[in-house]
Design an enzyme around this catalytic site. Structure first.
Site, PDB file in Angstrom:
ATOM      1  N   ASP A   1       0.830  -1.207   0.000  1.00 48.35           N
ATOM      2  CA  ASP A   1       0.000   0.000   0.000  1.00 48.35           C
ATOM      3  C   ASP A   1       0.869   1.264   0.000  1.00 48.35           C
ATOM      4  O   ASP A   1       1.675   1.480   0.913  1.00 48.35           O
ATOM      5  CB  ASP A   1      -0.883  -0.055   1.269  1.00 48.35           C
TER       6      ASP A   1
ATOM      7  N   GLY B   1      -4.947   3.534  -7.906  1.00 50.14           N
ATOM      8  CA  GLY B   1      -5.121   3.779  -9.340  1.00 50.14           C
ATOM      9  C   GLY B   1      -4.269   4.910  -9.899  1.00 50.14           C
ATOM     10  O   GLY B   1      -4.395   5.263 -11.075  1.00 50.14           O
TER      11      GLY B   1
ATOM     12  N   ASP C   1     -10.332   4.331  -1.602  1.00 49.35           N
ATOM     13  CA  ASP C   1     -11.031   3.336  -0.774  1.00 49.35           C
ATOM     14  C   ASP C   1     -12.556   3.302  -0.952  1.00 49.35           C
ATOM     15  O   ASP C   1     -13.212   4.326  -1.093  1.00 49.35           O
ATOM     16  CB  ASP C   1     -10.761   3.608   0.707  1.00 49.35           C
TER      17      ASP C   1
HETATM   18  C1  GAL Z   1      -5.599   2.327   2.726  1.00 50.52           C
HETATM   19  C2  GAL Z   1      -6.033   1.156   1.861  1.00 50.52           C
HETATM   20  C3  GAL Z   1      -7.042   0.370   2.655  1.00 50.52           C
HETATM   21  C4  GAL Z   1      -6.410  -0.128   3.924  1.00 50.52           C
HETATM   22  C5  GAL Z   1      -5.821   1.046   4.718  1.00 50.52           C
HETATM   23  C6  GAL Z   1      -5.006   0.579   5.902  1.00 50.52           C
HETATM   24  O1  GAL Z   1      -4.670   3.084   2.023  1.00 50.52           O
HETATM   25  O2  GAL Z   1      -6.571   1.621   0.663  1.00 50.52           O
HETATM   26  O3  GAL Z   1      -7.529  -0.706   1.879  1.00 50.52           O
HETATM   27  O4  GAL Z   1      -5.409  -1.063   3.616  1.00 50.52           O
HETATM   28  O5  GAL Z   1      -4.992   1.854   3.907  1.00 50.52           O
HETATM   29  O6  GAL Z   1      -4.389   1.632   6.599  1.00 50.52           O
END
Ligand code: GAL
Length: 393
Positions: free
Chosen positions: A145, A197, A218
């Protein structure tokens, strides 16, 4: 006896993957992820009980096999740079063993940045070390991430004002680094990119060994957000295929803030999109309706179909939207969607989708054969609802 031995040898050899053949994510990965329900509070016990529930509810046998621990499992690095889990996860190797003992697979989460999105330890500068650790723990899936790596990208932009690709190139290099580190472990792991994306990962993800990549920011447990993501996926179909999938984010089905029709819309859209199906609810508290949606075998079969093609929009008219997905055996899945606030008739011309002489129509949510039909097929659909069909010759 001899014949049998030869036959079983032939079978054993033929079931080995061919050189270059993708073993992981041949179909969109299915499983469960801790984030949408447990977020930053997830514990070892929650993950174990999710694994138990995947088995007891029948979810595992329906195909949901990955058990993915999302952000906030990390603790600190020791003097050698080896990362340890925090006090909520006493023994990651034992957790992986437990998950595997249930016939499930173990997924984990990190970031190319110094910190994850929840400000836990990321993998920056420790990629190979972390990949090795995951392999030792028996990890089968990594979600990677972007998070604080965006700071590095902003810095690159400032430092190279004349290079419009500076930030993008830095990001791609970071994702490539972890992709290479995973490969070097020799352990097959699904490599899941999560960078919302940015810069069209569907164009460069496969080349880095990515098996899926988020296409948007998200999701949340609301009809508005879910359809904004789902219906914005038009045009991405050509980038998906066995081993590499567009990921419109995890499922919210069962988290309680949408109606049954809205969750059916969610599942229908995701299966038409050949999306990874990662449930994000508390599996210990599922209603019958949640189970019926998540475990509808015919809906899952659309997602997992052997042809491996993502669906796309056929047409849109105001709040009515029609999507199709080609399936193996010349069949076609059709989603008729009503996004309006009242009951509406939504239709598809079967001739237009390859059934000039008509076809057999199966209604997936009603689990009912609608007979041999030709011409325009219309369906009365409640507000925010869907009719999901499979048409065959
Ligand atoms: C976001 C991600 C989520 C989740 C979250 C955790 O950036 O898109 O799906 O993983 O971080 O902190």
């Amino acid at each position: 006896m001899r014949v049998l031995a030869v036959l079983s040898l032939v079978f054993a050899v033929s079931s080995l993957p061919l050189p270059g053949q993708t073993k992981v994510a041949a179909a969109p990965p299915m499983g469960w992820n801790s984030w949408n329900h447990f977020a930053g509070h997830v514990t070892d016990a929650d993950v174990r009980s999710a694994a138990d529930s995947l088995v007891s509810t029948g979810m595992r046998d329906a195909g949901y096999v990955y058990v993915n621990v999302d952000d906030t499992w990390q603790g600190k690095r020791d003097a050698d740079g080896v990362l340890h889990a925090n006090e909520r996860f006493p023994d990651m190797k034992a957790l992986g063993d437990y998950i595997h003992s249930k016939g499930l697979k173990f997924g984990i989460y990190s970031s190319p940045g110094a910190q994850t999105c929840a400000h836990y330890e990321g993998s920056l500068g420790h990629e190979a070390q972390d990949a090795k650790l995951y392999a030792e723990w028996g990890v089968d899936f990594l979600k990677y991430d972007l998070c604080s790596f965006q700071d590095n990208m902003r810095k690159a932009e400032t430092e190279h004002p004349d290079d419009p690709s500076a930030a993008k190139n830095l990001m791609i290099a970071a994702y490539r680094k972890m992709g290479d580190a995973l490969k070097a472990t020799g352990r097959p792991m699904v490599y899941s990119l999560c960078q919302y994306g940015v810069d069209q990962p569907w164009k460069w993800g496969p080349e880095l060994g990515a098996n899926m990549w988020r296409t948007t920011d998200d999701i949340d447990d609301s009809y508005g957000r879910m359809i904004a993501i789902g219906f914005s996926q038009a045009g991405l179909a050509k980038y998906a295929g066995p081993g590499h999938w567009n990921d419109p984010d995890m499922l919210e089905i069962g988290n309680g803030k949408m109606t049954e029709d809205e969750y059916k819309t969610h599942m229908s859209l995701w299966v038409l999109l050949a999306a990874p199906l990662l449930a994000g609810n508390d599996l210990t508290k599922m209603t019958e309706a949640d189970k019926n949606i998540l475990m509808n075998k015919e809906a899952i079969a659309i997602d997992q179909d052997a042809l491996g093609k993502q669906g796309d929009r056929l047409y849109e008219s105001g709040d009515l939207d029609v999507w199709t997905k080609p399936l193996s055996g010349g069949r076609v899945a059709v989603g008729l969607f009503n996004r309006s606030w009242s009951t509406r008739d939504v239709s598809v011309d079967l001739g237009e989708i390859g059934f000039k002489s008509g076809g057999s129509v199966r209604d997936v949510w009603k689990q009912k054969d609608m007979g041999h039909r030709s011409g325009v097929f219309a369906s009365r659909i409640p507000k925010h609802g869907v009719t999901l069909l499979v048409v065959s010759k």
